[in-house]
Design a protein around this motif. Sequence first.
Motif, mmCIF file in Angstrom:
data_model
loop_
_atom_site.group_PDB
_atom_site.id
_atom_site.type_symbol
_atom_site.label_atom_id
_atom_site.label_comp_id
_atom_site.label_asym_id
_atom_site.label_seq_id
_atom_site.Cartn_x
_atom_site.Cartn_y
_atom_site.Cartn_z
ATOM 1 N N GLU A 1 0.847 -1.316 0.035
ATOM 2 C CA GLU A 1 -0.027 0.120 -0.085
ATOM 3 C C GLU A 1 0.910 1.347 -0.151
ATOM 4 O OE1 GLU A 1 -2.949 0.380 2.989
ATOM 5 O OE2 GLU A 1 -3.624 -1.767 2.757
ATOM 6 N N LEU A 2 0.332 2.456 -0.476
ATOM 7 C CA LEU A 2 0.817 3.582 -0.394
ATOM 8 C C LEU A 2 0.252 4.413 0.156
ATOM 9 C CD1 LEU A 2 3.373 4.929 -2.412
ATOM 10 C CD2 LEU A 2 1.544 5.494 -3.842
ATOM 11 N N HIS A 3 1.087 5.333 1.089
ATOM 12 C CA HIS A 3 0.236 6.155 2.011
ATOM 13 C C HIS A 3 0.850 7.852 1.571
ATOM 14 C CE1 HIS A 3 -1.564 3.164 4.237
ATOM 15 N NE2 HIS A 3 -0.419 2.499 4.056
ATOM 16 N N HIS A 4 0.073 8.741 1.928
ATOM 17 C CA HIS A 4 0.557 10.205 1.997
ATOM 18 C C HIS A 4 0.186 10.817 3.250
ATOM 19 C CE1 HIS A 4 -3.524 11.758 1.446
ATOM 20 N NE2 HIS A 4 -3.683 10.438 0.731
ATOM 21 N N LEU A 5 0.805 12.068 3.321
ATOM 22 C CA LEU A 5 0.647 12.805 4.627
ATOM 23 C C LEU A 5 -0.599 13.660 4.584
ATOM 24 C CD1 LEU A 5 4.431 14.263 4.763
ATOM 25 C CD2 LEU A 5 3.501 12.114 5.949
ATOM 26 N N ALA A 6 -1.348 13.950 5.664
ATOM 27 C CA ALA A 6 -2.472 14.842 5.595
ATOM 28 C C ALA A 6 -1.693 16.109 5.366
ATOM 29 C CB ALA A 6 -3.037 14.686 7.007
ATOM 30 N N THR A 7 -2.380 16.853 4.354
ATOM 31 C CA THR A 7 -2.148 17.999 3.838
ATOM 32 C C THR A 7 -3.233 18.896 3.817
ATOM 33 O OG1 THR A 7 -0.604 16.847 2.542
ATOM 34 C CG2 THR A 7 -0.923 19.157 1.957
ATOM 35 N N CYS A 8 -3.159 20.248 4.177
ATOM 36 C CA CYS A 8 -4.098 21.116 3.959
ATOM 37 C C CYS A 8 -3.601 22.514 3.598
ATOM 38 C CB CYS A 8 -4.920 21.309 5.171
ATOM 39 S SG CYS A 8 -4.093 22.396 6.385
ATOM 40 N N LEU A 9 -4.199 23.099 2.454
ATOM 41 C CA LEU A 9 -3.948 24.717 2.311
ATOM 42 C C LEU A 9 -4.427 25.599 3.025
ATOM 43 C CD1 LEU A 9 -2.732 26.006 -0.291
ATOM 44 C CD2 LEU A 9 -4.723 26.110 -1.460
ATOM 45 N N VAL A 10 -3.609 26.626 3.520
ATOM 46 C CA VAL A 10 -4.289 27.600 4.459
ATOM 47 C C VAL A 10 -4.016 29.040 3.612
ATOM 48 C CG1 VAL A 10 -4.000 28.577 6.570
ATOM 49 C CG2 VAL A 10 -3.815 26.051 6.501
ATOM 50 N N ASP A 11 -5.130 29.986 3.651
ATOM 51 C CA ASP A 11 -4.868 31.202 3.247
ATOM 52 C C ASP A 11 -5.324 32.135 4.652
ATOM 53 O OD1 ASP A 11 -4.320 30.804 0.577
ATOM 54 O OD2 ASP A 11 -6.339 30.265 0.215
ATOM 55 N N LEU A 12 -4.281 32.793 4.899
ATOM 56 C CA LEU A 12 -4.346 33.707 5.949
ATOM 57 C C LEU A 12 -3.762 35.019 5.681
ATOM 58 C CD1 LEU A 12 -5.278 33.802 9.054
ATOM 59 C CD2 LEU A 12 -2.979 33.013 9.597
ATOM 60 N N LYS A 13 -4.651 35.817 5.745
ATOM 61 C CA LYS A 13 -3.939 37.315 5.768
ATOM 62 C C LYS A 13 -3.067 37.859 4.548
ATOM 63 C CE LYS A 13 -4.346 38.216 10.681
ATOM 64 N NZ LYS A 13 -3.884 38.935 11.769
ATOM 65 N N GLY A 14 -3.466 37.060 3.370
ATOM 66 C CA GLY A 14 -2.767 37.407 2.258
ATOM 67 C C GLY A 14 -1.752 36.531 1.877
ATOM 68 N N SER A 21 1.407 16.845 7.898
ATOM 69 C CA SER A 21 1.602 16.289 8.972
ATOM 70 C C SER A 21 2.921 15.650 8.885
ATOM 71 C CB SER A 21 0.603 15.182 9.496
ATOM 72 O OG SER A 21 0.580 13.985 8.235
ATOM 73 N N ILE A 22 3.441 14.903 10.026
ATOM 74 C CA ILE A 22 4.722 14.670 10.014
ATOM 75 C C ILE A 22 4.765 12.927 9.893
ATOM 76 C CG2 ILE A 22 6.781 14.166 11.493
ATOM 77 C CD1 ILE A 22 5.777 16.958 12.567
ATOM 78 N N ILE A 23 5.703 12.525 9.162
ATOM 79 C CA ILE A 23 5.931 11.044 8.936
ATOM 80 C C ILE A 23 6.273 10.615 10.387
ATOM 81 C CG2 ILE A 23 7.256 9.149 7.805
ATOM 82 C CD1 ILE A 23 7.455 11.093 5.518
ATOM 83 N N PRO A 24 5.451 9.300 10.897
ATOM 84 C CA PRO A 24 5.535 8.854 11.878
ATOM 85 C C PRO A 24 7.048 8.316 12.104
ATOM 86 C CG PRO A 24 3.632 8.012 11.163
ATOM 87 C CD PRO A 24 4.373 8.820 10.133
ATOM 88 N N GLY A 25 7.664 8.505 13.278
ATOM 89 C CA GLY A 25 9.239 8.141 13.765
ATOM 90 C C GLY A 25 10.252 9.061 13.063
ATOM 91 N N ILE A 26 9.772 10.007 12.239
ATOM 92 C CA ILE A 26 10.948 10.604 11.425
ATOM 93 C C ILE A 26 11.801 11.639 12.322
ATOM 94 C CG2 ILE A 26 9.515 12.808 10.529
ATOM 95 C CD1 ILE A 26 11.161 11.992 7.807
ATOM 96 N N ARG A 97 4.607 1.900 7.535
ATOM 97 C CA ARG A 97 3.863 2.084 5.939
ATOM 98 C C ARG A 97 4.832 2.961 5.208
ATOM 99 N NH1 ARG A 97 -1.771 4.724 8.481
ATOM 100 N NH2 ARG A 97 -2.518 2.839 9.247
ATOM 101 N N PHE A 98 4.385 3.080 3.927
ATOM 102 C CA PHE A 98 5.416 3.488 2.857
ATOM 103 C C PHE A 98 4.769 4.936 2.476
ATOM 104 C CE2 PHE A 98 6.576 4.064 -1.544
ATOM 105 C CZ PHE A 98 8.119 4.255 -1.410
ATOM 106 N N TYR A 99 5.537 5.929 2.694
ATOM 107 C CA TYR A 99 4.777 7.325 2.482
ATOM 108 C C TYR A 99 5.518 7.786 1.394
ATOM 109 C CZ TYR A 99 2.741 7.064 7.099
ATOM 110 O OH TYR A 99 2.046 6.702 8.014
ATOM 111 N N VAL A 100 4.763 8.653 0.356
ATOM 112 C CA VAL A 100 5.459 9.399 -0.566
ATOM 113 C C VAL A 100 5.303 10.846 -0.351
ATOM 114 C CG1 VAL A 100 5.072 9.673 -3.042
ATOM 115 C CG2 VAL A 100 4.706 7.584 -2.024
#
Length: 103
Positions: A1-14, A21-26, A97-100
């Motif tokens: 299986e292939l996993h990716h990090l939780a990701t979000c885009l934040v627009d704040l004050k221009g 998120s951080i890869i577990p154990g890194i 888990r294998f994270y890309v």
Amino acid sequence: ELHHLATCLVDLKGHRMICQSIIPGILHNSDLSSLAEYGTIDDKKTIVATEQSHEKMLKVAEQLNLKVNKVIDQTNGASVEIAGSTEVKGIKGSDKRFYVVDL
């Protein structure tokens, strides 16, 4: 299986930020090269591509229509096939888990 990090885009004050998120154990491992299974983590000097991770990435490359590239490992001069960009990183987390990252 292939996993990716939780990701979000934040627009704040221009300003726009990409938060991940951080890869577990890194953070608990001082030798990041021991976690690398695919791509490079040292500015393209060492290229890693285990057989198992390369098979996973070939499936991803086919679905996303990415080219498979041959890259020269600067540490030993070997030619290594990488699916996608040379910036891609495949890292095995402490949860096995294998994270890309940076696809």
